[in-house]
Every structure is written in structure tokens, then in C-alpha cells.
Write a protein that holds these residues in place. Sequence first.
Motif, mmCIF file in Angstrom:
data_model
loop_
_atom_site.group_PDB
_atom_site.id
_atom_site.type_symbol
_atom_site.label_atom_id
_atom_site.label_comp_id
_atom_site.label_asym_id
_atom_site.label_seq_id
_atom_site.Cartn_x
_atom_site.Cartn_y
_atom_site.Cartn_z
ATOM 1 N N ALA A 14 5.096 5.098 5.056
ATOM 2 C CA ALA A 14 4.728 4.856 3.449
ATOM 3 C C ALA A 14 6.266 4.750 2.657
ATOM 4 O O ALA A 14 6.266 3.551 1.727
ATOM 5 N N GLU A 15 7.113 5.427 3.079
ATOM 6 C CA GLU A 15 8.253 5.277 1.884
ATOM 7 C C GLU A 15 8.929 3.912 2.353
ATOM 8 O O GLU A 15 9.409 3.326 1.616
ATOM 9 N N ARG A 16 8.923 3.430 3.816
ATOM 10 C CA ARG A 16 9.676 2.271 4.159
ATOM 11 C C ARG A 16 8.762 1.182 3.618
ATOM 12 O O ARG A 16 9.311 0.213 2.973
ATOM 13 N N VAL A 17 7.473 1.267 3.582
ATOM 14 C CA VAL A 17 6.743 -0.027 2.954
ATOM 15 C C VAL A 17 6.754 0.016 1.515
ATOM 16 O O VAL A 17 7.197 -1.008 0.992
ATOM 17 N N LEU A 18 6.964 1.078 1.078
ATOM 18 C CA LEU A 18 6.977 1.247 -0.723
ATOM 19 C C LEU A 18 8.582 0.554 -0.875
ATOM 20 O O LEU A 18 8.549 -0.314 -1.787
ATOM 21 N N LEU A 19 9.419 0.903 -0.268
ATOM 22 C CA LEU A 19 11.004 0.254 -0.417
ATOM 23 C C LEU A 19 11.143 -1.031 -0.003
ATOM 24 O O LEU A 19 11.395 -1.875 -0.985
ATOM 25 N N ARG A 20 10.461 -1.537 1.113
ATOM 26 C CA ARG A 20 10.575 -2.641 1.422
ATOM 27 C C ARG A 20 9.707 -3.682 0.558
ATOM 28 O O ARG A 20 10.053 -4.792 0.074
ATOM 29 N N ASP A 21 8.401 -3.385 0.210
ATOM 30 C CA ASP A 21 7.533 -4.453 -0.235
ATOM 31 C C ASP A 21 6.877 -3.884 -1.619
ATOM 32 O O ASP A 21 6.137 -4.806 -2.145
ATOM 33 N N GLY A 22 7.123 -2.817 -2.176
ATOM 34 C CA GLY A 22 6.858 -2.307 -3.487
ATOM 35 C C GLY A 22 5.452 -1.657 -3.323
ATOM 36 O O GLY A 22 4.681 -1.684 -2.372
ATOM 37 N N PRO A 23 5.086 -1.143 -4.635
ATOM 38 C CA PRO A 23 3.807 -0.559 -4.546
ATOM 39 C C PRO A 23 2.649 -1.456 -4.269
ATOM 40 O O PRO A 23 1.751 -0.731 -3.948
ATOM 41 N N ASP A 24 2.509 -2.639 -4.795
ATOM 42 C CA ASP A 24 1.303 -3.218 -4.753
ATOM 43 C C ASP A 24 1.069 -3.310 -3.021
ATOM 44 O O ASP A 24 -0.215 -3.669 -2.561
ATOM 45 N N ALA A 25 1.925 -3.319 -2.149
ATOM 46 C CA ALA A 25 1.786 -3.578 -0.792
ATOM 47 C C ALA A 25 1.345 -2.299 -0.110
ATOM 48 O O ALA A 25 1.107 -2.168 1.167
ATOM 49 N N LEU A 26 1.493 -1.057 -0.902
ATOM 50 C CA LEU A 26 1.183 0.172 -0.257
ATOM 51 C C LEU A 26 -0.402 0.257 0.076
ATOM 52 O O LEU A 26 -1.216 0.876 -0.969
ATOM 53 N N THR A 27 -0.718 0.139 1.130
ATOM 54 C CA THR A 27 -2.193 0.355 1.701
ATOM 55 C C THR A 27 -2.352 1.170 2.844
ATOM 56 O O THR A 27 -1.022 1.460 3.368
ATOM 57 N N SER A 28 -3.537 1.805 3.053
ATOM 58 C CA SER A 28 -3.619 2.598 4.039
ATOM 59 C C SER A 28 -3.457 1.922 5.379
ATOM 60 O O SER A 28 -2.567 2.537 6.451
ATOM 61 N N ARG A 29 -3.709 0.763 5.613
ATOM 62 C CA ARG A 29 -3.606 -0.042 6.741
ATOM 63 C C ARG A 29 -1.891 -0.580 6.709
ATOM 64 O O ARG A 29 -1.586 -0.573 7.925
ATOM 65 N N ALA A 30 -1.511 -0.818 5.649
ATOM 66 C CA ALA A 30 0.177 -1.022 5.793
ATOM 67 C C ALA A 30 0.810 0.379 6.346
ATOM 68 O O ALA A 30 1.761 0.157 6.989
ATOM 69 N N VAL A 31 0.336 1.422 5.748
ATOM 70 C CA VAL A 31 1.110 2.670 6.231
ATOM 71 C C VAL A 31 0.727 2.927 7.734
ATOM 72 O O VAL A 31 1.888 3.240 8.276
ATOM 73 N N THR A 32 -0.497 2.778 8.248
ATOM 74 C CA THR A 32 -0.779 3.138 9.394
ATOM 75 C C THR A 32 0.062 2.060 10.464
ATOM 76 O O THR A 32 0.440 2.491 11.535
ATOM 77 N N THR A 33 0.058 0.970 9.860
ATOM 78 C CA THR A 33 0.487 -0.089 10.852
ATOM 79 C C THR A 33 2.153 0.204 11.118
ATOM 80 O O THR A 33 2.728 0.094 12.207
ATOM 81 N N GLU A 34 2.824 0.658 10.070
ATOM 82 C CA GLU A 34 4.201 0.962 9.827
ATOM 83 C C GLU A 34 4.508 2.097 10.631
ATOM 84 O O GLU A 34 5.425 2.239 11.309
ATOM 85 N N ALA A 35 3.404 3.005 10.843
ATOM 86 C CA ALA A 35 3.560 4.112 11.569
ATOM 87 C C ALA A 35 3.468 4.129 13.022
ATOM 88 O O ALA A 35 3.574 4.888 13.708
#
Length: 192
Positions: free
Chosen positions: A18-39
Motif C-alpha cells: 500500500a505504501e508503494r502504491v501510495l507513493l508511486r500513484d497517489g491516494p486516488d490509486a489506492l484500492t484493495s485491488r491495487a494493494v493486493t496486486t502490488e503485494a
Amino acid sequence: MPTGVAIRDAREQLFDAAERVLLRDGPDALTSRAVTTEAGCAKGVLHKHFTDFDGFLAELVLDRIRRLDDQAEVLLKAAGQGSVADNLTTMLTDLFGSVAVAIVSLTISRDGLRARLREAVPTGVPILSDAGRVVMDYLTAEQKYGRIPADADLNTLGLTLIGSTHLLFADRTGVRPTYDEVRRFVSSVVPE
């Protein structure tokens, strides 16, 4: 990831993703799908460990706030040593050069998250209020060493340092201020 494969430290793995997504893409991109895909895990892993996505985000923010304790310990140990402005600049640059600015944006953008965080952090902006406490504790220690004038208004000084440094770093897509730029600001505010 196939179902049934154990994930070690799933919470931390999800937080880091989640931290990587947040830093890279911002708060609007932070979804459960984005987090689990990144993980690299199934979406169900997140829901196995957290009641819902806002619950996950609240735990993420609280976890990152707890990490301030390490910075607080380092800063307090520096009291009475080196330059007050250097000690504060290092702490503030480390804090705002990390995920803190993105967490502030995330908290402001999600009503459900703010509501959850109010249970744990009833006043102020999470992470900023906690960083303010760290700075205040340090300034109080330096005042006891006589390195901050006895009549200095520590509350105003602490709020000025946190708020203004946050503003220096607030644009996550822009050019980050350098250590020297932050140092010039801090030394203009801190009476030595």
C-alpha cells in the motif's frame, strides 16, 4: 498467487505494498485491488486480515504513526548535542521525505478513514499531530539544556516547524526540497 499458499507476515506485506502504491500513484490509486496486486496476493488475503478496506487503511496509518517512535527516540538522544537546527532538519526531512505527506493526503481524501482514525487519534491530523508531539518533546529537552530560550513559545515553534515543513514537501509530484533548503527554514525559525 494460488489459493492456499501461505503468506508470511501478510499484514506487513500488504502495508508495504500500500505504501508503494501510495507513493508511486497517489491516494486516488489506492484500492484493495491495487494493494493486493502490488503485494502479489489474492484480494481475499486483505479481507482475511481486515474487516474492510478503510479498516486496512486505518491500521496502515496507525502502523506508520507508531514508526515515529523510533525517530522520537533518535531525536531525544540528540538533545544537548550537535546543532538544534541540524537535529530538527534531519528529523523533519526524514519524516516528510517518507510516506508521511502521502498519508496526510490519503487521510484528507477519505471520509471513512478519517472517521476510523478519530477513534484512535481524536484531534488534529494523524501523523502531523504525532510528529508535532515528537518535535515538542525534543524542544522541551533542548530548553532544559538551555539551547532554546526559556521564554520561547514551544507550542507555536513546534506547530510552525511541522506545518511549514509539511507545506515545503506537500506537492508529492514536484521537486522535493533539499536538506539545505529545509535547514535554512528551520534555522530561521529556531532561536539558538
